[in-house]
Scaffold this motif. Structure first.
Motif, PDB file in Angstrom:
ATOM      1  N   TRP A  80       2.266  10.172   3.477  1.00  0.00           N
ATOM      2  CA  TRP A  80       3.516   9.448   3.243  1.00  0.00           C
ATOM      3  C   TRP A  80       3.930   9.566   1.773  1.00  0.00           C
ATOM      4  CZ3 TRP A  80       7.424   8.101   5.953  1.00  0.00           C
ATOM      5  CH2 TRP A  80       8.343   7.162   5.478  1.00  0.00           C
ATOM      6  N   LYS A  81       2.934   9.729   0.915  1.00  0.00           N
ATOM      7  CA  LYS A  81       3.229   9.859  -0.526  1.00  0.00           C
ATOM      8  C   LYS A  81       3.388  11.327  -0.920  1.00  0.00           C
ATOM      9  CE  LYS A  81       1.015   5.499  -0.894  1.00  0.00           C
ATOM     10  NZ  LYS A  81      -0.086   5.052  -0.075  1.00  0.00           N
ATOM     11  N   LYS A 139       4.969  14.177   4.954  1.00  0.00           N
ATOM     12  CA  LYS A 139       5.691  12.892   4.974  1.00  0.00           C
ATOM     13  C   LYS A 139       6.566  12.789   6.231  1.00  0.00           C
ATOM     14  CE  LYS A 139       8.495   9.661   2.540  1.00  0.00           C
ATOM     15  NZ  LYS A 139       9.011   9.150   1.296  1.00  0.00           N
ATOM     16  N   GLU A 140       7.269  13.878   6.550  1.00  0.00           N
ATOM     17  CA  GLU A 140       8.141  13.837   7.735  1.00  0.00           C
ATOM     18  C   GLU A 140       7.312  13.705   9.018  1.00  0.00           C
ATOM     19  OE1 GLU A 140      11.325  13.199   7.432  1.00  0.00           O
ATOM     20  OE2 GLU A 140      10.725  13.231   5.337  1.00  0.00           O
ATOM     21  N   TYR A 141       6.132  14.307   9.006  1.00  0.00           N
ATOM     22  CA  TYR A 141       5.265  14.218  10.180  1.00  0.00           C
ATOM     23  C   TYR A 141       4.820  12.764  10.397  1.00  0.00           C
ATOM     24  CZ  TYR A 141       2.125  16.045  13.699  1.00  0.00           C
ATOM     25  OH  TYR A 141       1.516  16.319  14.907  1.00  0.00           O
ATOM     26  N   VAL A 142       4.506  12.102   9.295  1.00  0.00           N
ATOM     27  CA  VAL A 142       4.113  10.690   9.402  1.00  0.00           C
ATOM     28  C   VAL A 142       5.310   9.854   9.860  1.00  0.00           C
ATOM     29  CG1 VAL A 142       3.370   8.668   8.078  1.00  0.00           C
ATOM     30  CG2 VAL A 142       2.232  10.866   7.732  1.00  0.00           C
ATOM     31  N   ARG A 143       6.480  10.147   9.289  1.00  0.00           N
ATOM     32  CA  ARG A 143       7.673   9.379   9.676  1.00  0.00           C
ATOM     33  C   ARG A 143       7.871   9.417  11.192  1.00  0.00           C
ATOM     34  NH1 ARG A 143      11.739   8.389   6.407  1.00  0.00           N
ATOM     35  NH2 ARG A 143      11.522  10.266   5.116  1.00  0.00           N
ATOM     36  N   LYS A 147       0.816  -1.214   0.000  1.00  0.00           N
ATOM     37  CA  LYS A 147       0.000   0.000   0.000  1.00  0.00           C
ATOM     38  C   LYS A 147       0.853   1.269   0.000  1.00  0.00           C
ATOM     39  CE  LYS A 147      -3.980   0.117   0.385  1.00  0.00           C
ATOM     40  NZ  LYS A 147      -4.777  -0.207   1.538  1.00  0.00           N
ATOM     41  N   ASN A 148       2.040   1.174   0.607  1.00  0.00           N
ATOM     42  CA  ASN A 148       2.797   2.418   0.830  1.00  0.00           C
ATOM     43  C   ASN A 148       4.205   2.441   0.257  1.00  0.00           C
ATOM     44  OD1 ASN A 148       0.712   3.715   2.410  1.00  0.00           O
ATOM     45  ND2 ASN A 148       1.151   2.141   3.934  1.00  0.00           N
ATOM     46  N   ASN A 178      -2.186   2.123  -3.893  1.00  0.00           N
ATOM     47  CA  ASN A 178      -0.930   2.878  -3.772  1.00  0.00           C
ATOM     48  C   ASN A 178      -0.714   3.718  -5.043  1.00  0.00           C
ATOM     49  OD1 ASN A 178       1.725   3.698  -3.489  1.00  0.00           O
ATOM     50  ND2 ASN A 178       2.526   1.703  -2.902  1.00  0.00           N
ATOM     51  N   ALA A 179      -0.842   3.067  -6.197  1.00  0.00           N
ATOM     52  CA  ALA A 179      -0.600   3.767  -7.469  1.00  0.00           C
ATOM     53  C   ALA A 179      -1.624   4.882  -7.684  1.00  0.00           C
ATOM     54  CB  ALA A 179      -0.654   2.766  -8.623  1.00  0.00           C
ATOM     55  N   ILE A 180      -2.878   4.611  -7.350  1.00  0.00           N
ATOM     56  CA  ILE A 180      -3.901   5.649  -7.560  1.00  0.00           C
ATOM     57  C   ILE A 180      -3.639   6.835  -6.629  1.00  0.00           C
ATOM     58  CG2 ILE A 180      -6.387   6.152  -7.481  1.00  0.00           C
ATOM     59  CD1 ILE A 180      -6.836   3.166  -8.266  1.00  0.00           C
ATOM     60  N   GLN A 181      -3.222   6.536  -5.395  1.00  0.00           N
ATOM     61  CA  GLN A 181      -2.871   7.644  -4.484  1.00  0.00           C
ATOM     62  C   GLN A 181      -1.708   8.447  -5.070  1.00  0.00           C
ATOM     63  OE1 GLN A 181      -2.336   5.083  -1.053  1.00  0.00           O
ATOM     64  NE2 GLN A 181      -4.192   5.844  -0.040  1.00  0.00           N
ATOM     65  N   ARG A 182      -0.719   7.732  -5.611  1.00  0.00           N
ATOM     66  CA  ARG A 182       0.468   8.440  -6.129  1.00  0.00           C
ATOM     67  C   ARG A 182       0.167   9.243  -7.388  1.00  0.00           C
ATOM     68  NH1 ARG A 182       5.126   7.087  -3.383  1.00  0.00           N
ATOM     69  NH2 ARG A 182       4.799   5.333  -1.952  1.00  0.00           N
ATOM     70  N   MET A 183      -0.819   8.803  -8.185  1.00  0.00           N
ATOM     71  CA  MET A 183      -1.110   9.573  -9.411  1.00  0.00           C
ATOM     72  C   MET A 183      -2.060  10.758  -9.131  1.00  0.00           C
ATOM     73  SD  MET A 183      -3.714   7.083 -11.562  1.00  0.00           S
ATOM     74  CE  MET A 183      -2.887   5.548 -11.193  1.00  0.00           C
TER      75      MET A 183
END
Ligand code: UDP
Length: 406
Positions: free
Chosen positions: A319-320, A373-377, A193-194, A292-297
């Motif tokens: 995260w993406k 992203k850094e906040y999630v990390r 997923k990620n 994952n791909a749909i989120q990234r596009m």
């Protein structure tokens, strides 16, 4: 396996996990919920159990079984605990108990730590083995801040028999005579997923699902559930569409413990009707790479819930590095620091306003995505949640001691 997280997850979490696992090595940790696929709990357990096993913990995951009558009832309790008015009868509660009693016969409830997820299997506490020093924890993943009182008082009868209750958000906590902890859920950065995907992998999914990439894409991924407000998302998109050309994708799947999904999906399809720029996809629950791909596009990701336990989809989007917009409910404001890692909204109009703000300010949107992203990390990775569960378990084994050595 845990080594794969170094350089991705915070070092302190990894060190603490390893120390805790040395202390808890070989001990058994049982999780019980009501579905193996669909929804956030299954999403987390699918990843957490193998990782715990790899760390030397004897982790198991059991799923209770029920018929349509049982899941209709538990969905009603889910809705009532999230504040809806529902009608209950004593017979319904008796049946709920009875299904749990039957399940107990097929479950091995012997474990050093037992984590029961959500209301569906809560009565299993009555079948806690009498011998041994096991720790029983009830884990609530839903927004229980303002429940229908009668429903909560029936559930509470079981909850107070546990050693510990765990909630996702402080304001969900109740006044209980047992220990209460806040543990936020998490996403796995290495799951299908990620994980990172190549442009080719993303393009392949776009082609397979006939998703044109000629306009900005606004996305919401969630079960077809009224609390996720898919109709509100369509209304926000319609407002935006008056000013900015864009496309809306609604992705959903069904969960075996959610009988209402089909009706909501029909309603959403009817409502979207003849707009060729609204794409509605019902995907099998194991289509993680596809999501994952749909989120990234996508250009902007929404989770416009009106009630929400946590909303893993928000952290998945962050995260993406996607700019996010979420309803100001449940765990969403924990993830979205308003104006920094995204925007929280209170209305359809608010959502439309923020979508347009992102569309018109791509540099700002990109910067917020990166911060997200850094906040999630630092806050919402699986390793942090494992750290918290193991810490709770370890502390409960040493209850009463002033100093607990790790
Ligand atoms: N999800 C999915 N397919 C879908 C819809 C949702 O895999 O069609 C996943 C989503 O990516 C997330 C989880 O299900 O990981 C939903 O978790 P969340 O906390 O957002 O909501 P819940 O369903 O638990 O209320």
């Amino acid at each position: 396996m845990i080594k794969q997280y170094s350089g991705i997850a915070p070092k302190g979490d990894l060190q603490l996990i390893q120390n805790l696992c040395r202390k808890l090595e070989g001990k058994s940790f049982l999780h019980v919920n009501s579905t193996r696929e669909g929804g956030g709990v299954a999403e987390i357990l699918n990843r957490m159990i193998p990782l715990l096993q790899d760390l030397g913990i004897d982790a198991r995951w059991e799923v209770i079984e029920g018929d349509a009558r049982f899941f209709d009832f538990t969905k009603k309790t889910h809705n009532a605990l999230q504040g809806n008015r529902e009608k209950f009868t004593k017979k319904m509660w008796d049946y709920y108990y009875e299904v749990n009693r039957r399940n107990k016969k097929n479950l091995d409830l012997n474990a050093d730590a037992v984590l029961i997820h959500d209301p569906q299997p809560a009565p299993l506490i009555d079948y806690r083995p009498r011998s041994g020093k096991s720790t029983w924890m009830w884990r609530c993943h839903i927004d229980i801040s303002n429940p229908m009182p009668g429903c909560w008082s029936n559930l509470k009868k079981y909850v107070i028999k546990y050693d510990t209750a765990i909630f996702s958000v402080t304001k969900f906590a109740k006044s209980l005579p047992i220990d209460e902890y806040i543990v936020t859920p998490s996403i796995d950065p290495l799951s299908d997923k990620n994980k990172d995907l190549t442009d080719d992998e993303i393009n392949e999914v776009a082609e397979r699902f006939n998703i044109p990439r000629d306009k900005p894409i606004i996305l919401q991924v969630s079960r077809f559930d009224k609390f996720k407000d898919p109709i509100g998302v369509i209304n926000a998109y319609k407002i935006v569409k008056n000013y900015n050309d864009c496309r809306l994708i609604l992705v959903g799947s069904s969960a075996t413990d959610d009988p209402e999904g089909e009706a909501i999906l029909r309603e959403v399809k009817d409502y979207a009707a003849d707009d060729p720029d609204i794409i509605i996809l019902l995907l099998p629950p194991d289509n993680h790479t596809e999501i994952n791909a749909i989120q990234r596009m996508s250009d902007i990701i929404l989770q416009k819930s009106i009630k929400e336990g946590f909303g893993l989809t928000v952290s998945e989007a962050m995260w993406k590095e996607k700019p996010v917009i979420g309803g100001a409910v449940g765990g969403i404001p924990l993830q979205i620091v308003h104006g920094l890692t995204g925007f929280v909204v209170y209305s359809v109009e608010g959502a439309a306003f923020r979508i347009r703000q992102y569309l018109n300010n791509p540099v700002m949107a990109k910067k917020m995505g990166r911060t997200g992203k850094e906040y999630v990390r630092n806050n919402f990775l699986l390793t942090r949640q494992i750290r918290d569960y193991l810490s709770l378990w370890y502390c409960s084994r040493h209850r009463g001691k002033n100093v607990i050595e790790l």
